[in-house]
Every structure is written in C-alpha cells, then in structure tokens.
Motif scaffolding. Sequence first.
Motif, PDB file in Angstrom:
ATOM      1  N   CYS A   1       0.599  -1.251  -0.078  1.00  0.00           N
ATOM      2  CA  CYS A   1      -0.024   0.057   0.050  1.00  0.00           C
ATOM      3  C   CYS A   1       0.710   1.201  -0.120  1.00  0.00           C
ATOM      4  CB  CYS A   1      -0.980   0.007   1.130  1.00  0.00           C
ATOM      5  SG  CYS A   1      -2.339   1.348   1.093  1.00  0.00           S
ATOM      6  N   THR A   2       1.732   1.270  -1.012  1.00  0.00           N
ATOM      7  CA  THR A   2       2.567   2.496  -0.942  1.00  0.00           C
ATOM      8  C   THR A   2       2.542   3.213  -2.458  1.00  0.00           C
ATOM      9  OG1 THR A   2       4.398   0.793  -1.474  1.00  0.00           O
ATOM     10  CG2 THR A   2       4.258   1.426   0.676  1.00  0.00           C
ATOM     11  N   ASP A   3       1.502   3.203  -2.925  1.00  0.00           N
ATOM     12  CA  ASP A   3       1.501   3.602  -4.503  1.00  0.00           C
ATOM     13  C   ASP A   3       0.872   5.074  -4.490  1.00  0.00           C
ATOM     14  OD1 ASP A   3       3.095   1.612  -5.856  1.00  0.00           O
ATOM     15  OD2 ASP A   3       1.249   0.614  -6.146  1.00  0.00           O
ATOM     16  N   CYS A   4       1.262   6.066  -5.052  1.00  0.00           N
ATOM     17  CA  CYS A   4       0.402   7.401  -5.047  1.00  0.00           C
ATOM     18  C   CYS A   4      -1.087   7.203  -5.833  1.00  0.00           C
ATOM     19  CB  CYS A   4       1.137   8.402  -5.731  1.00  0.00           C
ATOM     20  SG  CYS A   4       1.507   8.232  -7.595  1.00  0.00           S
ATOM     21  N   ASN A   5      -1.373   6.023  -6.488  1.00  0.00           N
ATOM     22  CA  ASN A   5      -2.587   5.889  -7.169  1.00  0.00           C
ATOM     23  C   ASN A   5      -3.456   4.816  -6.385  1.00  0.00           C
ATOM     24  OD1 ASN A   5      -0.853   3.959  -8.038  1.00  0.00           O
ATOM     25  ND2 ASN A   5      -1.982   3.717 -10.128  1.00  0.00           N
ATOM     26  N   ARG A   6      -3.297   4.409  -5.209  1.00  0.00           N
ATOM     27  CA  ARG A   6      -3.734   3.453  -4.231  1.00  0.00           C
ATOM     28  C   ARG A   6      -5.020   3.820  -3.957  1.00  0.00           C
ATOM     29  NH1 ARG A   6      -2.230  -1.800  -2.834  1.00  0.00           N
ATOM     30  NH2 ARG A   6      -3.466  -2.525  -1.013  1.00  0.00           N
ATOM     31  N   VAL A   7      -6.039   2.942  -3.978  1.00  0.00           N
ATOM     32  CA  VAL A   7      -7.411   3.082  -3.500  1.00  0.00           C
ATOM     33  C   VAL A   7      -7.669   2.483  -2.229  1.00  0.00           C
ATOM     34  CG1 VAL A   7      -8.425   3.083  -6.131  1.00  0.00           C
ATOM     35  CG2 VAL A   7      -8.053   0.763  -4.580  1.00  0.00           C
TER      36      VAL A   7
END
Length: 315
Positions: A151-157
């Motif tokens: 859970c470390t992406d800028c586009n995470r939901v």
Amino acid sequence: MNEIAKDFLARCFAPGSTIALLLRTVIPAKTQQRVVMLEQALAPRYLGWLAHENRNGANIYVAANPLRSGSRKRTKDSIASVRHVYLDIDEDGDARLAALRASDAVPSASAILSTSPGKYQVFWRVEGFDFELQEITLKQLATVFGGDPACTDCNRVLRIPGFVNRKYSPAHTVTVEYPSNALAHPSDFQLPNDMTDAALQLRGTARAIGSRKDSHSEADWAWVCHELAQGKDAGKLTHELASRRSDKPNPLYYAQRTVDVASARQWLLEGAPIDDVITVLSERRRFELPTALCSARAREIAATAQRLVARRKIA
C-alpha cells in the motif's frame, strides 16, 4: 450510510477535485471505475447508486489522491498532487494501531477507518509532499508500524466508510473516526532513525532526506548499538540519549524507542526467540506505560527489529 460517505469524501478532497472511485465485486468478478468531479460523487443520486451497488455485492473504494482535470484513468501519471499519506494495517491490527496512537513519531491521523475486525486504514491529510517523498514516507510507515508494504503507491485506492466490506462473511460496515482536523507536513513525520537507510535506498543516493536531524539520528543509532554491544545499561543509555537530544519533540520517547529497537535487534541477532524479546521489552517499560499499551508496543518493536535483522541477512 450515505451521509457518512459524503462527509468522508468532503473532508478528504477539496471542492472541484477530480476523484477516482472503484467498485469491485468478487462473485461474479467485476470491476467498475468511475472518474468524476467531487461534487458529482457527493450528489444524493450518485451516493444512492453507490449504495445500491454495495448492497448488490460491490466493494466501494476511492483513490487516496486527486486526479488531474480531464483524466480518464487512475494511473500514477494522472495523479494531480499528494493529498494524503496512509497506512493499511491488516495484521495484529489492534496492537499496531495502539502503538501508532502512542507514537510521537507521527502526527495525529486525519481519519482512522475500521475496515473489518482488527483491520484498519489510517489517513493523514497533508501538504508539502512531492511524489518521491510520499513514497518514502508510505514505505517507512508500513515498515515501522507493521502495515501492508504493497500500500505504497500514489494511485492506491482505499475504502470509503459508511459502505459495507463485502470481502468477508459476515459483511462488516466500514466505520470512521477523525482524531485530527490539522494538516500534516513532512517535518511532522519524525520516523525512527532505523528506517533512514531504507529511505536512502529508495532515493538511490546517500544524501539525507532533508534535514540534519536525519544524520543526527543515524549517529544516535550507531552510538546506541555500539554502547549496548559493550554492555551498557539500557536505562542509563536511555536517559543519556534523551539528554543529548533535547531538540526532539519528546526526547524521552525518542530515546526509549531507539534503545528498545536496538536492544531487540541485538537480542534477535544473538538468537533469542521473539516471544522472549517481547517479554523483556514489556518488563522493561512496565512501570512507565499502561499494561495493554506496554504489551502492544513491545510486540510492535520486536516486529520492527525482526524486519531489520531479516534485511541485514539479505544484505
């Protein structure tokens, strides 16, 4: 239900924002993505449609950061700015959340979602972060507090409160609390010094993240590890470090955590079972902290030290 979701989205995003919503059904497997203006998502009719889809088996998510105006897809390139940093806690959740609440290393969260029993998603509404610094912070948060490293992406939901989590049986209504309304800034995240090397690896260079505090903390870590290896008493070492680091928001907390993580790392390297490490850490602080918090903190610190040892062996 709709009012809870509406309030959450209105808190998370500025008026006029473009946001991405994701609806995912397990049986039958189906995914829908909608890129809409915030005001459209807040409209009663739209929230009613989301609630209808949720009742019919869809899990409802929102991208944690707003999209560029005119975007049609939720790609990393389409993210307009960093609006949140976040942490997904899906194992040993109550203990890890207790450790997070007790920590002076991070500011109070903007929102804490209970997504299912013992599982949480934590949001901080932020400003002053670029995408690189956000990714570093997300990875540090996940490592330090035992969150999901994916859970470390800028586009995470992430989930939206007020809707039902259909992933489990029985289904669980996602609830939310709002500990703080304040905006957080990069300087508010004083993550433990033992994570500095991980951050530097992410940047691909040996420069500090942005302040002399990081180099000071690296020196503290090396000094504490050396002193413990020489047999110095942990209590005396804690008070000495606290007196040296009066620049910290909470010098005693900083010193306690640094010494305890270094101690746990040393014990694990010497072959001590992790359960014994947890017991000793709990005993060390039992007169300073409430029993429940002391135990949760000991487990979190032991897990952090275990990851440090594992990373050392890989290196």
